[in-house]
Design a protein around this motif. Structure first.
Motif: not given
Length: 62
Positions: A35-47, A53-62
């Motif tokens: 539900s943490k991921c669902r709320k961040n994506a849908i309700r809060l519209k976060r990137d 804490w996401t894998a997409h953050y770590k992938k962009g930094k390498e």
């Protein structure tokens, strides 16, 4: 053939029988591991690229 899915927000594996599947009007299917991921994506519209804490953050930094 049973396979696990990737969370559309954080990039972790969603085990079979767990998580939430969201089907949009255009037919796109989104999987969320918690539900943490669902709320961040849908309700809060976060990137996910801006959250450490996401894998997409770590992938962009390498």
């Amino acid at each position: 053939m049973l396979t696990s899915k990737k969370c559309n927000f954080c990039g972790r594996d969603v085990p079979l029988g767990r998580g939430t599947m969201l089907v949009k009007k255009d037919g796109a299917i989104h999987w969320y591991c918690s539900s943490k991921c669902r709320k961040n994506a849908i309700r809060l519209k976060r990137d996910p690229r801006k959250l450490k804490w996401t894998a997409h953050y770590k992938k962009g930094k390498e």
